[in-house]
Design an enzyme around this catalytic site. Structure first.
Site, PDB file in Angstrom:
ATOM      1  N   CYS A  73      -8.848 -23.442 -49.978  1.00  0.00           N
ATOM      2  CA  CYS A  73      -8.484 -24.425 -48.949  1.00  0.00           C
ATOM      3  C   CYS A  73      -7.110 -24.133 -48.362  1.00  0.00           C
ATOM      4  O   CYS A  73      -6.916 -24.150 -47.139  1.00  0.00           O
ATOM      5  CB  CYS A  73      -8.523 -25.830 -49.540  1.00  0.00           C
ATOM      6  SG  CYS A  73     -10.146 -26.324 -50.162  1.00  0.00           S
ATOM      7  N   HIS A  74      -6.128 -23.881 -49.233  1.00  0.00           N
ATOM      8  CA  HIS A  74      -4.766 -23.669 -48.755  1.00  0.00           C
ATOM      9  C   HIS A  74      -4.109 -22.436 -49.372  1.00  0.00           C
ATOM     10  O   HIS A  74      -2.910 -22.234 -49.206  1.00  0.00           O
ATOM     11  CB  HIS A  74      -3.908 -24.911 -49.041  1.00  0.00           C
ATOM     12  CG  HIS A  74      -4.469 -26.160 -48.456  1.00  0.00           C
ATOM     13  ND1 HIS A  74      -5.316 -26.991 -49.153  1.00  0.00           N
ATOM     14  CD2 HIS A  74      -4.349 -26.717 -47.214  1.00  0.00           C
ATOM     15  CE1 HIS A  74      -5.663 -28.014 -48.396  1.00  0.00           C
ATOM     16  NE2 HIS A  74      -5.100 -27.867 -47.209  1.00  0.00           N
ATOM     17  N   GLY A  75      -4.880 -21.627 -50.116  1.00  0.00           N
ATOM     18  CA  GLY A  75      -4.379 -20.352 -50.582  1.00  0.00           C
ATOM     19  C   GLY A  75      -3.464 -20.414 -51.783  1.00  0.00           C
ATOM     20  O   GLY A  75      -2.457 -19.708 -51.823  1.00  0.00           O
ATOM     21  N   PRO A 115       0.928 -22.922 -51.900  1.00  0.00           N
ATOM     22  CA  PRO A 115       1.673 -24.188 -51.738  1.00  0.00           C
ATOM     23  C   PRO A 115       1.608 -25.131 -52.940  1.00  0.00           C
ATOM     24  O   PRO A 115       2.312 -26.154 -52.936  1.00  0.00           O
ATOM     25  CB  PRO A 115       0.998 -24.833 -50.534  1.00  0.00           C
ATOM     26  CG  PRO A 115      -0.413 -24.353 -50.602  1.00  0.00           C
ATOM     27  CD  PRO A 115      -0.338 -22.947 -51.141  1.00  0.00           C
TER      28      PRO A 115
END
Length: 270
Positions: free
Chosen positions: A234-236, A249
């Site tokens: 989703c956000h790495g 993140p």
């Protein structure tokens, strides 16, 4: 002495007129005599118990009762008499010759009723509180999922299996010796959330973490990412084989739940 001959005629005429008019005025005016009365101041009145008792109005001012007697002095509503409740009282209490055993029996009955009702009320209150608290506790299906048993024989080495525990995905991974050595050679000071691998596992070859990304709650993918552990597409966010954040993140490592080993092949989570 001066004689009338020595006074001038003009002045004598004025003197004669003044004498005549003054004598006439004094003869007609009555004399007023003002009597003098000597006033003696009265001594100040002294207030004592005896003198002040004379100021109290006389009459039926004492409230009396049949059992107590004189109780107080009433200065208002003196026409109100003590009511008589003799018609409402028991005959045994009115007759002084009858023994007072009936009153003792009535008291014993009263105490028995109060004690019985008190115990009953406490019992009912306890049941109400227990029933109320039981409605706030977890249901049977939730309690059944509070702990789960994992059969470790079904997980091969180097693989990860997903279980449902308390509504969340649970990752159970059987690590190889190379994976353990690789994660323990990492400098913990360089990590975003520094934590040793030994503090995150009970046994070296078993890793148990909650499969929820610490960034926004996504579910990572096992055996993926740059570090061979877990990867959140989703956000790495990249996690290593110890579940520690290495890139991306996510601010924290994957959460480690409480678990114990019943034997070599069974694990209990929760």
């Amino acid at each position: 002495m001066f004689s009338s001959k020595c006074i001038s005629p003009g002045f004598s005429r004025y003197l004669t007129a003044s004498t005549t008019h003054l004598a006439h005025y004094l003869k007609g005016a009555p004399a007023v005599v003002i009597p003098t009365v000597e006033t003696v101041p009265s001594p100040p009145e002294s207030f004592t118990n005896h003198s002040m008792s004379k100021l109290i109005p006389k009459g039926n001012l004492v409230a009396t009762t049949k059992h107590i007697g004189n109780t107080q002095v009433r200065f208002s509503h003196t026409d109100v008499s003590m009511p008589d409740f003799s018609s409402y009282r028991r005959q045994s209490s009115l007759d002084p010759n009858i023994p007072n055993s009936t009153e003792i029996n009535r008291r014993a009955f009263t105490y028995l009723m109060v004690a019985g009702m008190g115990v009953t009320g406490v019992h009912i209150g306890k049941n109400v509180v227990v029933d109320f608290l039981s409605t706030m506790s977890a249901s049977a299906d939730v309690l059944a999922l509070a702990k789960i048993e994992v059969d470790l024989t079904t997980i091969p080495e180097g693989k990860n299996m997903v279980f449902k525990w308390r509504g969340k995905p649970l990752f159970v991974r059987r690590r190889s010796a190379d994976e353990v050595e690789d994660v323990r050679n990492v400098d913990t000071a360089s990590l975003r959330d520094p934590e040793d691998d030994q503090a995150r596992v009970v046994k070296d070859d078993w890793l148990v973490v909650i499969g929820v990304c610490t960034h926004l709650g996504c579910v990572p993918i096992a055996n993926a990412g740059e570090f061979g552990g877990y990867y959140c597409p989703c956000h790495g966010s990249h996690y290593d084989v110890s579940g520690r954040i290495r890139k991306g993140p996510a601010p924290l490592n994957l959460e480690v739940p409480e678990y114990t080993f019943l034997d070599e092949n069974t694990m209990v989570v929760g």
